[in-house]
Design an enzyme around this catalytic site. Structure first.
Site, PDB file in Angstrom:
ATOM      1  N   ARG A   1     -54.113 -17.191   4.424  1.00  0.00           N
ATOM      2  CA  ARG A   1     -53.627 -15.902   3.902  1.00  0.00           C
ATOM      3  C   ARG A   1     -54.702 -14.831   4.047  1.00  0.00           C
ATOM      4  O   ARG A   1     -54.413 -13.680   4.379  1.00  0.00           O
ATOM      5  CB  ARG A   1     -53.203 -16.043   2.435  1.00  0.00           C
ATOM      6  CG  ARG A   1     -51.960 -16.893   2.241  1.00  0.00           C
ATOM      7  CD  ARG A   1     -51.435 -16.825   0.813  1.00  0.00           C
ATOM      8  NE  ARG A   1     -52.440 -17.048  -0.211  1.00  0.00           N
ATOM      9  CZ  ARG A   1     -52.745 -18.227  -0.758  1.00  0.00           C
ATOM     10  NH1 ARG A   1     -52.102 -19.317  -0.344  1.00  0.00           N
ATOM     11  NH2 ARG A   1     -53.660 -18.315  -1.694  1.00  0.00           N
TER      12      ARG A   1
ATOM     13  N   ASN B   1     -50.642 -21.608   7.450  1.00  0.00           N
ATOM     14  CA  ASN B   1     -50.069 -22.375   6.354  1.00  0.00           C
ATOM     15  C   ASN B   1     -50.085 -21.435   5.146  1.00  0.00           C
ATOM     16  O   ASN B   1     -51.156 -21.103   4.641  1.00  0.00           O
ATOM     17  CB  ASN B   1     -50.895 -23.629   6.071  1.00  0.00           C
ATOM     18  CG  ASN B   1     -50.387 -24.416   4.880  1.00  0.00           C
ATOM     19  OD1 ASN B   1     -49.547 -23.954   4.114  1.00  0.00           O
ATOM     20  ND2 ASN B   1     -50.918 -25.610   4.711  1.00  0.00           N
TER      21      ASN B   1
ATOM     22  N   ARG C   1     -49.657 -21.791   2.123  1.00  0.00           N
ATOM     23  CA  ARG C   1     -50.255 -22.334   0.903  1.00  0.00           C
ATOM     24  C   ARG C   1     -51.777 -22.320   0.953  1.00  0.00           C
ATOM     25  O   ARG C   1     -52.428 -22.599  -0.050  1.00  0.00           O
ATOM     26  CB  ARG C   1     -49.756 -23.761   0.670  1.00  0.00           C
ATOM     27  CG  ARG C   1     -48.250 -23.796   0.420  1.00  0.00           C
ATOM     28  CD  ARG C   1     -47.769 -25.161   0.069  1.00  0.00           C
ATOM     29  NE  ARG C   1     -48.408 -25.577  -1.185  1.00  0.00           N
ATOM     30  CZ  ARG C   1     -48.376 -26.804  -1.644  1.00  0.00           C
ATOM     31  NH1 ARG C   1     -47.752 -27.743  -0.986  1.00  0.00           N
ATOM     32  NH2 ARG C   1     -48.975 -27.104  -2.787  1.00  0.00           N
ATOM     33  N   CYS C   2     -52.354 -21.977   2.096  1.00  0.00           N
ATOM     34  CA  CYS C   2     -53.808 -22.006   2.281  1.00  0.00           C
ATOM     35  C   CYS C   2     -54.396 -20.606   2.061  1.00  0.00           C
ATOM     36  O   CYS C   2     -54.017 -19.647   2.741  1.00  0.00           O
ATOM     37  CB  CYS C   2     -54.127 -22.495   3.687  1.00  0.00           C
ATOM     38  SG  CYS C   2     -55.870 -22.402   4.123  1.00  0.00           S
ATOM     39  N   SER C   3     -55.344 -20.504   1.140  1.00  0.00           N
ATOM     40  CA  SER C   3     -55.954 -19.201   0.858  1.00  0.00           C
ATOM     41  C   SER C   3     -56.727 -18.660   2.055  1.00  0.00           C
ATOM     42  O   SER C   3     -56.749 -17.452   2.289  1.00  0.00           O
ATOM     43  CB  SER C   3     -56.873 -19.290  -0.365  1.00  0.00           C
ATOM     44  OG  SER C   3     -57.956 -20.164  -0.120  1.00  0.00           O
TER      45      SER C   3
END
Length: 119
Positions: free
Chosen positions: A18, A11, A13-15
């Site tokens: 990433r 995802n 948007r997920c740190s």
């Protein structure tokens, strides 16, 4: 013999997600990235991921803090109900999930992804 392929259910948007991708890239790993919110995994794929995780409990890959979890009344639900909910509502799937060969981890913290690079 070639290295097993690496897949990351990601995802953007997920740190944590990433971060796992960045750690893999630092080690020269170019994984297949599956944006599971765009292409939701099937129930069968979820069961296979659980097998690779060494668990039969779908709660190990469920984001129980998500509002949707509460909306669906999943607290105390049986295994089949949770699996069906995950397949229908991929926002409930924990991220990132990293798969290598016959093994998988929920990479929280992201460094858990590196466990799968060791033999």
């Amino acid at each position: 013999m070639s290295e097993p392929s690496v897949t990351v259910w990601h995802n953007p948007r997920c740190s944590k997600s990433r971060g796992a991708l960045a750690l893999l890239a630092e080690r020269g790993v170019d994984p297949e990235v599956v944006r599971y919110l765009d292409t939701a995994p099937s129930r069968a794929e979820l069961v296979e991921v659980l097998r690779r995780l060494g668990s039969d409990d779908p709660l190990v890959i469920t984001r129980t803090g998500e509002a949707r979890y509460r909306e669906l009344g999943l607290a105390g639900a049986d295994r089949d109900t949770v699996l069906d909910a995950l397949a229908a509502n991929p926002i409930l799937i924990e991220r990132p999930i990293v798969l290598v060969g016959d093994r998988a981890v929920v990479a929280r913290p992201p460094e858990r992804a590196l466990e799968l690079l060791e033999p």
